[in-house]
Design a protein around this motif. Structure first.
Motif, PDB file in Angstrom:
ATOM      1  N   GLU A 307      54.370  46.231 -28.139  1.00 49.30           N
ATOM      2  CA  GLU A 307      53.930  45.118 -27.309  1.00 49.30           C
ATOM      3  C   GLU A 307      52.523  45.324 -26.750  1.00 49.30           C
ATOM      4  O   GLU A 307      51.904  44.362 -26.268  1.00 49.30           O
ATOM      5  CB  GLU A 307      54.928  44.887 -26.176  1.00 49.30           C
ATOM      6  CG  GLU A 307      56.293  44.420 -26.668  1.00 49.30           C
ATOM      7  CD  GLU A 307      57.252  44.097 -25.536  1.00 49.30           C
ATOM      8  OE1 GLU A 307      57.040  44.620 -24.419  1.00 49.30           O
ATOM      9  OE2 GLU A 307      58.206  43.338 -25.765  1.00 49.30           O
ATOM     10  N   GLY A 310      50.724  44.130 -30.077  1.00 50.27           N
ATOM     11  CA  GLY A 310      51.350  43.093 -30.887  1.00 50.27           C
ATOM     12  C   GLY A 310      51.407  43.454 -32.355  1.00 50.27           C
ATOM     13  O   GLY A 310      51.092  42.634 -33.223  1.00 50.27           O
ATOM     14  N   THR A 342      50.715  37.640 -30.921  1.00 48.99           N
ATOM     15  CA  THR A 342      50.740  37.317 -29.484  1.00 48.99           C
ATOM     16  C   THR A 342      52.031  36.632 -29.058  1.00 48.99           C
ATOM     17  O   THR A 342      52.237  36.398 -27.859  1.00 48.99           O
ATOM     18  CB  THR A 342      49.550  36.410 -29.135  1.00 48.99           C
ATOM     19  OG1 THR A 342      49.575  35.236 -29.971  1.00 48.99           O
ATOM     20  CG2 THR A 342      48.240  37.156 -29.347  1.00 48.99           C
ATOM     21  N   HIS A 343      52.901  36.301 -30.013  1.00 43.78           N
ATOM     22  CA  HIS A 343      54.172  35.663 -29.651  1.00 43.78           C
ATOM     23  C   HIS A 343      55.141  36.693 -29.057  1.00 43.78           C
ATOM     24  O   HIS A 343      54.898  37.905 -29.116  1.00 43.78           O
ATOM     25  CB  HIS A 343      54.808  35.021 -30.891  1.00 43.78           C
ATOM     26  CG  HIS A 343      53.899  34.067 -31.605  1.00 43.78           C
ATOM     27  ND1 HIS A 343      53.241  33.039 -30.966  1.00 43.78           N
ATOM     28  CD2 HIS A 343      53.541  33.987 -32.921  1.00 43.78           C
ATOM     29  CE1 HIS A 343      52.516  32.370 -31.846  1.00 43.78           C
ATOM     30  NE2 HIS A 343      52.675  32.928 -33.040  1.00 43.78           N
ATOM     31  N   HIS A 344      56.243  36.204 -28.505  1.00 47.67           N
ATOM     32  CA  HIS A 344      57.225  37.060 -27.841  1.00 47.67           C
ATOM     33  C   HIS A 344      58.427  37.283 -28.768  1.00 47.67           C
ATOM     34  O   HIS A 344      59.084  36.327 -29.194  1.00 47.67           O
ATOM     35  CB  HIS A 344      57.706  36.423 -26.534  1.00 47.67           C
ATOM     36  CG  HIS A 344      56.582  36.066 -25.604  1.00 47.67           C
ATOM     37  ND1 HIS A 344      55.704  37.001 -25.101  1.00 47.67           N
ATOM     38  CD2 HIS A 344      56.177  34.859 -25.097  1.00 47.67           C
ATOM     39  CE1 HIS A 344      54.822  36.404 -24.320  1.00 47.67           C
ATOM     40  NE2 HIS A 344      55.087  35.103 -24.301  1.00 47.67           N
ATOM     41  N   GLU A 364      59.168  33.724 -30.176  1.00 46.83           N
ATOM     42  CA  GLU A 364      58.935  32.485 -29.435  1.00 46.83           C
ATOM     43  C   GLU A 364      57.441  32.344 -29.192  1.00 46.83           C
ATOM     44  O   GLU A 364      56.764  33.307 -28.828  1.00 46.83           O
ATOM     45  CB  GLU A 364      59.691  32.477 -28.117  1.00 46.83           C
ATOM     46  CG  GLU A 364      59.574  31.157 -27.365  1.00 46.83           C
ATOM     47  CD  GLU A 364      60.489  31.067 -26.156  1.00 46.83           C
ATOM     48  OE1 GLU A 364      60.786  29.935 -25.709  1.00 46.83           O
ATOM     49  OE2 GLU A 364      60.910  32.129 -25.653  1.00 46.83           O
ATOM     50  N   ASP A 365      56.936  31.137 -29.375  1.00 45.70           N
ATOM     51  CA  ASP A 365      55.511  30.886 -29.217  1.00 45.70           C
ATOM     52  C   ASP A 365      55.037  31.298 -27.827  1.00 45.70           C
ATOM     53  O   ASP A 365      55.712  31.066 -26.825  1.00 45.70           O
ATOM     54  CB  ASP A 365      55.222  29.411 -29.454  1.00 45.70           C
ATOM     55  CG  ASP A 365      53.745  29.106 -29.530  1.00 45.70           C
ATOM     56  OD1 ASP A 365      53.206  29.080 -30.645  1.00 45.70           O
ATOM     57  OD2 ASP A 365      53.124  28.911 -28.465  1.00 45.70           O
ATOM     58  N   GLU A 366      53.855  31.912 -27.781  1.00 45.57           N
ATOM     59  CA  GLU A 366      53.345  32.428 -26.512  1.00 45.57           C
ATOM     60  C   GLU A 366      52.997  31.314 -25.527  1.00 45.57           C
ATOM     61  O   GLU A 366      53.007  31.523 -24.298  1.00 45.57           O
ATOM     62  CB  GLU A 366      52.091  33.266 -26.759  1.00 45.57           C
ATOM     63  CG  GLU A 366      50.955  32.488 -27.404  1.00 45.57           C
ATOM     64  CD  GLU A 366      49.671  33.277 -27.448  1.00 45.57           C
ATOM     65  OE1 GLU A 366      49.407  34.047 -26.502  1.00 45.57           O
ATOM     66  OE2 GLU A 366      48.923  33.125 -28.429  1.00 45.57           O
ATOM     67  N   ASN A 367      52.725  30.122 -26.041  1.00 48.03           N
ATOM     68  CA  ASN A 367      52.288  29.026 -25.177  1.00 48.03           C
ATOM     69  C   ASN A 367      53.317  27.916 -25.023  1.00 48.03           C
ATOM     70  O   ASN A 367      53.335  27.231 -23.997  1.00 48.03           O
ATOM     71  CB  ASN A 367      50.982  28.410 -25.727  1.00 48.03           C
ATOM     72  CG  ASN A 367      49.849  29.415 -25.741  1.00 48.03           C
ATOM     73  OD1 ASN A 367      49.636  30.141 -24.770  1.00 48.03           O
ATOM     74  ND2 ASN A 367      49.116  29.467 -26.859  1.00 48.03           N
TER      75      ASN A 367
END
Length: 526
Positions: A307, A310, A342-344, A364-367
């Motif tokens: 993390e 990434g 950069t996603h989770h 899951e998308d970061e934004n």
């Protein structure tokens, strides 16, 4: 000349007459050498430690009719069985000197050579027969369930005879293990040093991580080998969030939010170890990492997302940490990269269809909350870009709102998930999904766990299995449903339903035949 011939003939005639009159008094009464025969013994036996008595009553006869024999029963750990090592001295124990053996099996679990030796006292001839003895305990076989007891943790065992040993930690320590559970792991060839005897011990270990602690238990009697406070070389435990402990080929792996650790040991190849950990592995010997709690074991390596940067990394079978290039094997760019993500990461699973290890990582998308991507990657040791494709999950998919996940590891390229307490199957090839309705699975109960559980390493095919597993909870009690799988879906009625108290969040199967090299025959991921 005639006189010489006459003399020779006279001598020959005299010798002939003398030999005809001679009586041969030699003893030419030959007898067959007596042999010893034993009957009534099997090739193998299985007994429970500190519970059973091994009673054997062989019939012994000799072809010459003799009945005066000496008997000797000996027992020793079997070489190459995973319960000993060439570096550990094998002691040949005498356990009986009578024909009839009554041996209380008060020995540790493992595989033993049992030898019965018979000597004929009259001619000193002997024979022997070697049998195998498998010694198990009540903890040696069955389904272990990790339970969330409400900010505390415990383990139940559903044994092969359908008996239940519940709340093992509570019974061992007088209390549940503090804090909520995180993971349940298994090392079927764990080696450590017994501090009371200073000797190496090889056993099977059950590993539990909670939010603040680790417990490595000896499956022989479920005694504690190490906790987080004493499982590090030097004695000082770092402040960290424990994630998972597992068998990693030539050693034991452990990940936390502070890094990936490795303890070298491989008892089958005479590489013994303490089972304790040093410092976390670093990239290029100087870069720290922060593992995501989701990871998968495949191809003798453990794969996880760092993390901090990434990036996908893997810890190999020797404990070295590796990165991936953004380029493929031809040094060309690929559309999706294993670095700088950069996603989770919410879930990471593996599939091993067609003898190929493939990873599926759900991000899951970061934004944008609720927007997800599935990364498909090759799980191998090549340093090239492993990302094969990235699929954006359709906006209408129930996968976007799921809270539990699992992947079919052996027979279908599908992902299982739970949304609004309903079971779904997502086809990872067609990117379609469907609702699952397992037969005889109770409705109105909270689904707490889904997984593909299997064991394929037994020589006895009847003991191997491949199940789709669902756990539910209602009124403080759990049910765990074990289904056979057909086309990735639960097939028919449940093979078995396990019941008890608490909330089931993880599951592992343990078999007495497991050894250090069994890690490819059961789910060894987080």
């Amino acid at each position: 000349m005639k006189k010489k011939i006459y003399n020779i003939l006279s001598v020959c005639l005299f010798a002939l007459l003398v030999s005809a009159c001679y009586d041969d008094e030699g003893n030419y009464d030959y007898h067959e050498i007596s042999t010893i025969n034993t009957e009534g013994l099997e090739k193998s036996y299985t007994k429970t430690s500190y519970q059973d008595v091994l009673h054997l009553e062989p019939t012994v006869t000799a072809t010459g009719g003799e009945s005066d024999f000496e008997y000797l029963w000996t027992l020793n750990l079997t070489k190459g069985s995973g319960t000993t090592s060439n570096k550990i001295e094998i002691i040949l124990d005498t356990i009986g000197t009578d024909r009839v053996l009554d041996f209380p099996v008060n020995i540790k679990q493992g595989f033993y050579d049992l030898t019965f030796r018979v000597t004929n006292k009259s001619n000193k001839l002997e024979t022997y027969q070697v049998m195998s003895l498998s010694v198990v305990t009540k903890f040696s076989e069955g389904f272990y369930l990790l339970k969330d007891m409400g900010n505390s943790t415990d383990v139940d065992l559903h044994a092969s005879d359908n008996s239940l040993v519940d709340n093992i930690f509570l019974k061992m320590d007088g209390e549940h293990m503090p804090d909520a559970p995180v993971s349940l792991g298994l090392d079927p060839g764990y080696c450590f040093v017994d501090e009371t005897t200073a000797e190496y011990v090889i056993t099977k270990a059950l590993t539990v991580c909670t939010e603040k602690d680790v417990r490595i238990s000896n499956i022989e009697d479920m005694s504690t080998i190490y906790t987080h406070s004493n499982m590090f070389l030097g004695g000082e435990a770092p402040e960290e969030k424990p994630y998972y402990v597992w068998r990693n080929a030539y050693g034991v792996g452990y990940i936390s939010d502070k890094g990936a650790y490795f303890s070298t040991q491989a008892s089958l190849w005479d590489l013994l170890g303490t089972g304790k950990f040093g410092f976390p592995a670093m990239v290029n010997d100087d870069e720290e990492t922060k593992p995501n709690r989701n990871g998968v074991f495949a191809s003798t390596c453990f794969y996880y997302l760092d993390e901090l940067k990434g990036r996908f990394l893997f810890l190999d079978y020797n404990g070295s940490l590796h990165t991936y290039s953004d380029l493929d094997e031809n040094n060309e760019e690929k559309p999706n990269k294993p670095n700088g993500i950069t996603h989770h990461l919410k879930f990471f699973g593996k599939n091993y269809m067609d003898k190929k290890s493939t990873g599926y990582a759900l991000f899951e998308d970061e934004n944008t909350a609720g927007k997800h991507y599935i990364y498909q990657l090759v799980l191998g040791m090549d340093p090239f870009n492993p990302i094969e494709k990235v699929t954006e999950v359709a906006t209408s998919s129930k996968l976007n709102g799921a809270n539990l996940f699992a992947v079919n590891e052996l027979t279908a390229k599908v992902m299982y998930f739970v949304n609004d307490n309903q079971l779904y199957m997502y086809d990872l090839v067609q990117n379609t999904e469907e609702l699952l309705r397992p037969t005889d699975m109770a409705t109105g109960e909270e689904i707490t766990y889904i997984s593909n559980r299997y064991w394929s390493g037994s020589d006895n095919a009847d003991k191997n299995f491949d199940y789709l597993v669902f756990a539910t909870r209602k009124d403080g009690k759990y049910k765990v449903y074990l289904y056979e799988i057909l086309g990735g879906k639960p097939y028919g009625k449940p093979v078995r339903v396990l019941e008890g108290e608490g909330k089931v969040v993880k599951m592992h199967y343990v078999d007495p035949s497991m050894s250090m090299v069994s890690y490819s025959y059961f789910p060894n991921s987080f």
